[in-house]
Design a protein around this motif. Sequence first.
Motif, PDB file in Angstrom:
ATOM      1  N   ASN A   1       0.795  -1.221   0.000  1.00 17.55           N
ATOM      2  CA  ASN A   1       0.000   0.000   0.000  1.00 17.55           C
ATOM      3  C   ASN A   1       0.831   1.277   0.000  1.00 17.55           C
ATOM      4  N   GLY A   2       0.490   2.174  -0.930  1.00 21.36           N
ATOM      5  CA  GLY A   2       1.095   3.496  -0.969  1.00 21.36           C
ATOM      6  C   GLY A   2       2.408   3.579  -1.714  1.00 21.36           C
ATOM      7  N   GLN A   3       2.999   2.455  -2.060  1.00 19.71           N
ATOM      8  CA  GLN A   3       4.292   2.475  -2.720  1.00 19.71           C
ATOM      9  C   GLN A   3       4.158   2.716  -4.223  1.00 19.71           C
ATOM     10  N   SER A   4       5.141   3.434  -4.764  1.00 17.13           N
ATOM     11  CA  SER A   4       5.220   3.596  -6.211  1.00 17.13           C
ATOM     12  C   SER A   4       6.014   2.438  -6.790  1.00 17.13           C
ATOM     13  N   VAL A   5       5.587   1.950  -7.938  1.00 16.45           N
ATOM     14  CA  VAL A   5       6.273   0.836  -8.583  1.00 16.45           C
ATOM     15  C   VAL A   5       6.367   1.112 -10.078  1.00 16.45           C
ATOM     16  N   LEU A   6       7.273   0.432 -10.728  1.00 14.75           N
ATOM     17  CA  LEU A   6       7.350   0.452 -12.180  1.00 14.75           C
ATOM     18  C   LEU A   6       6.556  -0.741 -12.687  1.00 14.75           C
ATOM     19  N   ALA A   7       5.551  -0.448 -13.497  1.00 19.83           N
ATOM     20  CA  ALA A   7       4.658  -1.514 -13.945  1.00 19.83           C
ATOM     21  C   ALA A   7       5.400  -2.617 -14.685  1.00 19.83           C
ATOM     22  N   CYS A   8       6.437  -2.255 -15.419  1.00 17.97           N
ATOM     23  CA  CYS A   8       7.168  -3.259 -16.197  1.00 17.97           C
ATOM     24  C   CYS A   8       7.963  -4.206 -15.314  1.00 17.97           C
ATOM     25  N   GLN A   9       8.152  -3.828 -14.028  1.00 19.61           N
ATOM     26  CA  GLN A   9       8.935  -4.648 -13.101  1.00 19.61           C
ATOM     27  C   GLN A   9       8.068  -5.276 -12.013  1.00 19.61           C
ATOM     28  N   ALA A  10       6.740  -5.160 -12.159  1.00 16.30           N
ATOM     29  CA  ALA A  10       5.827  -5.618 -11.116  1.00 16.30           C
ATOM     30  C   ALA A  10       5.089  -6.883 -11.552  1.00 16.30           C
ATOM     31  N   THR A  11       5.090  -7.895 -10.685  1.00 20.48           N
ATOM     32  CA  THR A  11       4.367  -9.144 -10.925  1.00 20.48           C
ATOM     33  C   THR A  11       3.146  -9.196 -10.016  1.00 20.48           C
ATOM     34  N   LEU A  12       1.993  -9.488 -10.572  1.00 20.09           N
ATOM     35  CA  LEU A  12       0.748  -9.550  -9.817  1.00 20.09           C
ATOM     36  C   LEU A  12       0.664 -10.868  -9.059  1.00 20.09           C
ATOM     37  N   ILE A  13       0.374 -10.771  -7.752  1.00 22.59           N
ATOM     38  CA  ILE A  13       0.352 -11.985  -6.926  1.00 22.59           C
ATOM     39  C   ILE A  13      -0.937 -12.112  -6.126  1.00 22.59           C
ATOM     40  N   GLU A  14      -1.758 -11.043  -6.060  1.00 21.40           N
ATOM     41  CA  GLU A  14      -3.013 -11.109  -5.326  1.00 21.40           C
ATOM     42  C   GLU A  14      -3.918  -9.975  -5.790  1.00 21.40           C
ATOM     43  N   ASP A  15      -5.168  -9.982  -5.344  1.00 22.26           N
ATOM     44  CA  ASP A  15      -6.069  -8.879  -5.665  1.00 22.26           C
ATOM     45  C   ASP A  15      -5.462  -7.564  -5.177  1.00 22.26           C
ATOM     46  N   CYS A  16      -5.542  -6.539  -6.010  1.00 20.15           N
ATOM     47  CA  CYS A  16      -4.974  -5.261  -5.617  1.00 20.15           C
ATOM     48  C   CYS A  16      -5.649  -4.123  -6.363  1.00 20.15           C
ATOM     49  N   VAL A  17      -5.394  -2.907  -5.888  1.00 21.66           N
ATOM     50  CA  VAL A  17      -5.879  -1.689  -6.533  1.00 21.66           C
ATOM     51  C   VAL A  17      -4.664  -0.876  -6.955  1.00 21.66           C
ATOM     52  N   ILE A  18      -4.612  -0.513  -8.239  1.00 20.40           N
ATOM     53  CA  ILE A  18      -3.476   0.220  -8.815  1.00 20.40           C
ATOM     54  C   ILE A  18      -3.958   1.570  -9.303  1.00 20.40           C
ATOM     55  N   GLU A  19      -3.213   2.615  -8.993  1.00 26.77           N
ATOM     56  CA  GLU A  19      -3.527   3.947  -9.510  1.00 26.77           C
ATOM     57  C   GLU A  19      -2.504   4.311 -10.587  1.00 26.77           C
ATOM     58  N   ILE A  20      -2.977   4.631 -11.783  1.00 27.17           N
ATOM     59  CA  ILE A  20      -2.099   5.059 -12.862  1.00 27.17           C
ATOM     60  C   ILE A  20      -2.290   6.559 -13.069  1.00 27.17           C
ATOM     61  N   PRO A  21      -1.214   7.293 -13.380  1.00 30.58           N
ATOM     62  CA  PRO A  21      -1.309   8.752 -13.442  1.00 30.58           C
ATOM     63  C   PRO A  21      -1.790   9.265 -14.786  1.00 30.58           C
ATOM     64  N   GLU A  22      -2.545  10.336 -14.750  1.00 28.77           N
ATOM     65  CA  GLU A  22      -2.883  11.154 -15.904  1.00 28.77           C
ATOM     66  C   GLU A  22      -3.136  10.353 -17.175  1.00 28.77           C
ATOM     67  N   VAL A  23      -4.269   9.727 -17.192  1.00 26.51           N
ATOM     68  CA  VAL A  23      -4.613   8.877 -18.325  1.00 26.51           C
ATOM     69  C   VAL A  23      -4.624   9.667 -19.637  1.00 26.51           C
ATOM     70  N   ASP A  24      -4.966  10.962 -19.573  1.00 32.79           N
ATOM     71  CA  ASP A  24      -5.032  11.757 -20.803  1.00 32.79           C
ATOM     72  C   ASP A  24      -3.675  12.280 -21.253  1.00 32.79           C
ATOM     73  N   GLU A  25      -2.600  11.926 -20.523  1.00 31.67           N
ATOM     74  CA  GLU A  25      -1.270  12.404 -20.887  1.00 31.67           C
ATOM     75  C   GLU A  25      -0.309  11.247 -21.152  1.00 31.67           C
ATOM     76  N   VAL A  26      -0.833  10.163 -21.646  1.00 33.31           N
ATOM     77  CA  VAL A  26      -0.004   8.988 -21.917  1.00 33.31           C
ATOM     78  C   VAL A  26       0.961   9.270 -23.064  1.00 33.31           C
ATOM     79  N   VAL A  27       2.215   8.870 -22.889  1.00 30.35           N
ATOM     80  CA  VAL A  27       3.195   8.941 -23.973  1.00 30.35           C
ATOM     81  C   VAL A  27       3.820   7.560 -24.138  1.00 30.35           C
ATOM     82  N   VAL A  28       3.943   7.146 -25.369  1.00 29.83           N
ATOM     83  CA  VAL A  28       4.586   5.868 -25.668  1.00 29.83           C
ATOM     84  C   VAL A  28       5.617   6.108 -26.762  1.00 29.83           C
ATOM     85  N   HIS A  29       6.864   6.161 -26.347  1.00 30.95           N
ATOM     86  CA  HIS A  29       7.978   6.294 -27.288  1.00 30.95           C
ATOM     87  C   HIS A  29       8.853   5.061 -27.106  1.00 30.95           C
ATOM     88  N   PRO A  30       8.708   4.050 -27.943  1.00 33.99           N
ATOM     89  CA  PRO A  30       9.517   2.842 -27.770  1.00 33.99           C
ATOM     90  C   PRO A  30      10.996   3.166 -27.634  1.00 33.99           C
TER      91      PRO A  30
END
Length: 328
Positions: free
Chosen positions: A66-95
């Motif tokens: 709870n309350g910790q920031s994580v990098l989604a690419c380094q996170a493995t799901l292991i149980e039910d949880c609630v995730i907050e993602i920032p600023e959905v309208d400001e997504v940038v994807v630059h491979p």
Amino acid sequence: MEVSILPLQRTLDVRSGDNLLEALRTHRIPVSYSCMAGRCGTCRCRIVSGNVLMTGASDTNQPAANGQSVLACQATLIEDCVIEIPEVDEVVVHPSKIMKTTVVGIEDLTHDIKRVRLALSKPFEFSPGQYASLQFTPHHIRPYSMAVTANAEEVEFHIRVVPGGRVTSYVSTELKQGDSVRLSGPLGTAYLRRKTSDSLICIAGGTGLAPILSILRGMAEHGMANPVHVYFGVKSPLDIYGVRWLDELKERLPNLTAHVVVTSSNVQSAYRSGVVTEAVNSDWGSLKGWRAYVAGAPVMVEAASILLRQKGILAEHVYADAFYASGV
């Protein structure tokens, strides 16, 4: 197993052991990402409740709760949880890319700042304010912010030469036009948010002006009319650079106000004296509803970030990528 995504109010059906970023992408949840290897920080999100397992960042898997920031690419799901993602309208994807570039220009901006221009071998997409890792040789690697916006021909970096610095000494004494430099990126989360009309404050220390210039140029290119105040702090008048670029940007950004603040001066100066954070503190009682971009040495970035939050700016609206002196 279920993962609830805030602020979208969506619940995903996932399997234990799924990677969080892959789960978000599979379910078409808008999320920023780039390197997918835990380096760029772009896919950072927050664990509101429950646990995920952090993998890849170290040899030992670590739980994040709870309350910790994580990098989604380094996170493995292991149980039910609630995730907050920032600023959905400001997504940038630059491979993320690794590419060969060629030095096409080296010039002095001040007594200890070099302007290095690199010609690109292929298009390099990034958002204003992001940075890249530059490998001059296998033993000389260092991250630097782009000072320009993305174009098909070249990128530009402002590099301060640190006395005794391994990488910057190489740049100062050995790097020359025609040399090859390997560029990796883009990296960083302090990129320009375009979908806002909020007033902006930018605080830069030394070559922290480079990403701020990129942000301002991005604002001009996209026709943003936000009121914006730039505070540029330096140690002495000899360290001032980029004022001409700021003046030119005022022509394209009529709501731009620039403040140059000099810590110490033994001569009469046309600029303000003092510490840049003190200047901000003096000028503003409240900055509630504003957004901020901060770039420079870690000590200044931390002090400025604390001050801006005290002035009323939400923590999630203070965008900063501090560069540490290790390996300079």
